[in-house]
Design a protein around this motif. Structure first.
Motif, PDB file in Angstrom:
ATOM      1  N   GLN A  41     -19.713  13.660 -33.787  1.00  0.00           N
ATOM      2  CA  GLN A  41     -19.488  12.310 -33.466  1.00  0.00           C
ATOM      3  C   GLN A  41     -19.972  11.456 -34.098  1.00  0.00           C
ATOM      4  OE1 GLN A  41     -15.654  12.059 -31.529  1.00  0.00           O
ATOM      5  NE2 GLN A  41     -15.385   9.819 -31.010  1.00  0.00           N
ATOM      6  N   LEU A  42     -20.465  11.262 -32.669  1.00  0.00           N
ATOM      7  CA  LEU A  42     -22.385  10.036 -32.860  1.00  0.00           C
ATOM      8  C   LEU A  42     -23.026   9.910 -34.241  1.00  0.00           C
ATOM      9  CD1 LEU A  42     -22.549  10.742 -28.916  1.00  0.00           C
ATOM     10  CD2 LEU A  42     -21.112   8.904 -30.027  1.00  0.00           C
TER      11      LEU A  42
ATOM     12  N   GLN B 119     -22.553  10.452 -36.652  1.00  0.00           N
ATOM     13  CA  GLN B 119     -21.566  10.340 -37.980  1.00  0.00           C
ATOM     14  C   GLN B 119     -21.456   8.808 -38.000  1.00  0.00           C
ATOM     15  OE1 GLN B 119     -18.879  12.948 -38.631  1.00  0.00           O
ATOM     16  NE2 GLN B 119     -19.587  14.589 -39.850  1.00  0.00           N
ATOM     17  N   THR B 120     -20.931   8.737 -36.582  1.00  0.00           N
ATOM     18  CA  THR B 120     -20.648   7.045 -36.004  1.00  0.00           C
ATOM     19  C   THR B 120     -21.938   6.301 -36.746  1.00  0.00           C
ATOM     20  OG1 THR B 120     -18.951   7.616 -34.858  1.00  0.00           O
ATOM     21  CG2 THR B 120     -20.056   5.249 -34.593  1.00  0.00           C
TER      22      THR B 120
ATOM     23  N   GLU C  48     -24.281   6.817 -38.289  1.00  0.00           N
ATOM     24  CA  GLU C  48     -24.795   6.855 -39.954  1.00  0.00           C
ATOM     25  C   GLU C  48     -23.659   5.937 -40.674  1.00  0.00           C
ATOM     26  OE1 GLU C  48     -25.764   9.834 -43.020  1.00  0.00           O
ATOM     27  OE2 GLU C  48     -23.774  10.579 -42.742  1.00  0.00           O
ATOM     28  N   ARG C  49     -22.584   5.921 -40.449  1.00  0.00           N
ATOM     29  CA  ARG C  49     -21.356   4.743 -40.788  1.00  0.00           C
ATOM     30  C   ARG C  49     -22.189   3.303 -40.792  1.00  0.00           C
ATOM     31  NH1 ARG C  49     -17.238   2.611 -38.138  1.00  0.00           N
ATOM     32  NH2 ARG C  49     -17.996   3.708 -36.427  1.00  0.00           N
ATOM     33  N   ALA C  50     -22.654   3.089 -39.182  1.00  0.00           N
ATOM     34  CA  ALA C  50     -23.247   1.868 -39.118  1.00  0.00           C
ATOM     35  C   ALA C  50     -24.328   1.500 -39.789  1.00  0.00           C
ATOM     36  CB  ALA C  50     -23.485   1.870 -38.332  1.00  0.00           C
TER      37      ALA C  50
ATOM     38  N   THR D  75     -24.390  15.337 -41.693  1.00  0.00           N
ATOM     39  CA  THR D  75     -25.578  13.587 -42.010  1.00  0.00           C
ATOM     40  C   THR D  75     -25.499  13.763 -43.488  1.00  0.00           C
ATOM     41  OG1 THR D  75     -27.111  13.998 -40.657  1.00  0.00           O
ATOM     42  CG2 THR D  75     -24.951  13.391 -39.949  1.00  0.00           C
TER      43      THR D  75
ATOM     44  N   PRO E 165     -17.705   7.934 -26.392  1.00  0.00           N
ATOM     45  CA  PRO E 165     -18.639   7.741 -27.234  1.00  0.00           C
ATOM     46  C   PRO E 165     -18.047   6.086 -27.187  1.00  0.00           C
ATOM     47  CG  PRO E 165     -16.239   8.581 -28.442  1.00  0.00           C
ATOM     48  CD  PRO E 165     -17.035   9.254 -26.326  1.00  0.00           C
TER      49      PRO E 165
ATOM     50  N   GLU F 151     -19.369   2.354 -29.751  1.00  0.00           N
ATOM     51  CA  GLU F 151     -18.895   2.527 -31.095  1.00  0.00           C
ATOM     52  C   GLU F 151     -17.851   0.558 -30.291  1.00  0.00           C
ATOM     53  OE1 GLU F 151     -14.867   4.710 -29.762  1.00  0.00           O
ATOM     54  OE2 GLU F 151     -15.278   6.615 -31.113  1.00  0.00           O
TER      55      GLU F 151
ATOM     56  N   VAL G  55     -21.363  -0.658 -32.729  1.00  0.00           N
ATOM     57  CA  VAL G  55     -20.846  -0.370 -34.132  1.00  0.00           C
ATOM     58  C   VAL G  55     -19.568  -1.554 -34.281  1.00  0.00           C
ATOM     59  CG1 VAL G  55     -20.065   0.830 -35.218  1.00  0.00           C
ATOM     60  CG2 VAL G  55     -22.146   1.888 -34.346  1.00  0.00           C
ATOM     61  N   ASP G  56     -18.486  -1.584 -33.838  1.00  0.00           N
ATOM     62  CA  ASP G  56     -17.901  -2.332 -33.464  1.00  0.00           C
ATOM     63  C   ASP G  56     -17.467  -3.419 -33.586  1.00  0.00           C
ATOM     64  OD1 ASP G  56     -16.353   0.410 -34.905  1.00  0.00           O
ATOM     65  OD2 ASP G  56     -15.878   0.529 -33.250  1.00  0.00           O
TER      66      ASP G  56
END
Length: 443
Positions: free
Chosen positions: A40-41, A43-44, A46-48, A86, A392, A396, A399-400
């Motif tokens: 999860q970390l 992929q988060t 990578e999303r960022a 990923t 997480p 997060e 990231v957010d």
């Protein structure tokens, strides 16, 4: 001040977070052996659009070790698993030159680099923990200077093995029976002070040529090794001025090795505690600090300094602590922190429990972005290795909140530049020593 290259950011994944007792936070998930959390970390991150995730390692443990590191997956194996979930983010891992064999490590890292299609990176360390020797059929741990001398030869052997195969070696001609171009496979035949390795390696090169080399030593020998072979440097400075001095000093060593400043990225560790308001962030940090158990102070400080401090009161100022043959740069950094702030042993322990000497920034997303921008545009850093206090949620929040602010300021990417880690970092593809043509990426 604008810079040609964008900010570089990595996520340092460790257990339930980087605060020693961050696992006690009500929103924290625990477990260095929790693959779903680690996935999860990753992929988060990578999303960022972060450049890389980074896994540290340790070769010793005990039941008294920090919950974040008491047990953990072998990190190269873990990277192989993460490469399948990923697509674009870099995959960086620590591996010791003191207790690995060059051929074995070259093969492992080359395999991950192939499996990930050119996203692997190796954090070169020499292992400072004396107890590690006892897990590898040895009774004595190598001295600091010997470890770095051995490490320099180790890296050269590994890089030589990675060059065993020139690009595009496969012919696979069913009519002629030719499978590979034998002219493109080379023995190393290395014979040095510490290693004798014939080669060739039995894994060919990935699209990025070789895994990216990371170095984390900030001592004199560590900086020389970084200037010689490092492409990313992990470090820890507490002040903007100290970070600038380290940045300029290390970059100034590069011409000695025929290298360009933009081909080495310096990423200090950053421990962010983020809230919607400054008060909320401060309250969150104080809550984390309230979980700290002061009975562990002496053991933690002894692990950091390799020195028994039981003879001193925790509420006395930090005494002069003799240098050991283990860690060099981090004890020096912690001693400077103690002197600059006039810390007691208890206060220093609480700083160590929080971020192990890395820069702690407590504030809103805008305040975090201001700090990052100042260090980046002031040539104190090329980016940061993000060390969330708990996960997480602690990551997060970054990231957010912080990533969009950095993107709005034009400091950080909104899309990956390429498919390999080298492309995204703007690093050259190393020319294979056996090839006649040099290939560069984003030079």
């Amino acid at each position: 001040m604008s810079r040609k290259l964008k900010l570089k950011l990595g996520l340092f994944i460790q257990g339930a977070g980087h605060h020693a007792v961050g696992w006690r936070h009500p929103q924290a998930q625990s477990g260095s052996e929790n693959f779903e959390l680690i996935k999860q970390l990753a992929q988060t991150a990578e999303r960022a659009k972060l450049d890389m995730i980074f896994l540290a390692d340790g070769l010793t443990t005990s039941a008294d070790s920090s919950p974040s590191v008491v047990a953990r997956f072998e990190p190269i194996t873990l990277l192989a698993a993460l490469s399948t979930v990923t697509r674009r983010i870099g995959l960086a891992v620590t591996a010791s030159t003191t207790y690995y064999d060059p051929f074995n490590l070259a093969r492992l890292l080359a395999s991950v680099d192939q499996l990930s299609q050119g996203r692997a990176a190796w954090n070169v360390v020499t292992t400072s923990t004396r107890e590690a020797a006892l897990n590898f059929s040895q009774t004595d741990h190598l001295e600091h200077s010997v470890r770095y001398e051995r490490a320099a030869e180790f890296v050269e052997v590994v890089k030589g093995l990675w060059d065993s195969w020139e690009p595009d070696p496969y012919i696979v001609n069913k009519q002629t029976g030719e499978y590979i171009d034998k002219r493109k496979v080379h023995e190393l035949n290395h014979k040095g002070k510490y290693f004798a390795v014939k080669g060739p390696l039995n894994v060919s090169q990935s699209p990025q040529g070789q895994p990216v080399i990371i170095q984390a030593g900030s001592s004199g020998p560590g900086q020389e090794l970084a200037a010689r072979i490092g492409e990313v440097v992990f470090t820890a400075q507490q002040t903007f001025e100290d970070a600038q001095a380290f940045y300029n000093g290390l970059k100034g060593l590069l011409p000695k090795y025929g290298r360009r400043p933009e081909h080495l990225h310096i990423l200090p560790g950053l421990f962010p505690v983020i809230g919607a308001t400054e008060k909320e962030a401060r309250d969150k940090y104080e809550e984390l600090q309230s979980f700290i158990d002061d009975t562990k102070a002496y053991a933690t400080l002894q692990e950091r300094f390799d020195y028994d401090l039981h003879g001193y009161s925790l509420d006395s100022l930090v005494p002069d602590i003799p240098e050991s043959s283990g860690r060099k740069s981090r004890p020096q950094l912690l001693m400077k922190l103690a002197r600059d702030k006039g810390l007691t042993l208890r206060q220093l322990y609480r700083e160590v429990a929080g971020a192990r000497g890395h820069r702690i920034v407590v504030g809103t997303p805008i305040q975090l972005a201001d700090h990052i921008q100042k260090w980046f545009e002031g040539f104190a850093a090329d980016g940061f290795n993000i060390m969330p206090p708990y996960v997480p949620g602690g990551f997060e929040d970054f990231v957010d909140g912080v990533i969009p602010e950095l993107q709005n300021r034009g400091l950080f990417r909104t899309e990956y530049e390429g498919g390999t880690l080298r492309e995204n970092l703007g690093l050259p593809v190393p020319a294979n020593r056996h090839s006649t043509v040099s290939t560069l990426s984003n030079t």
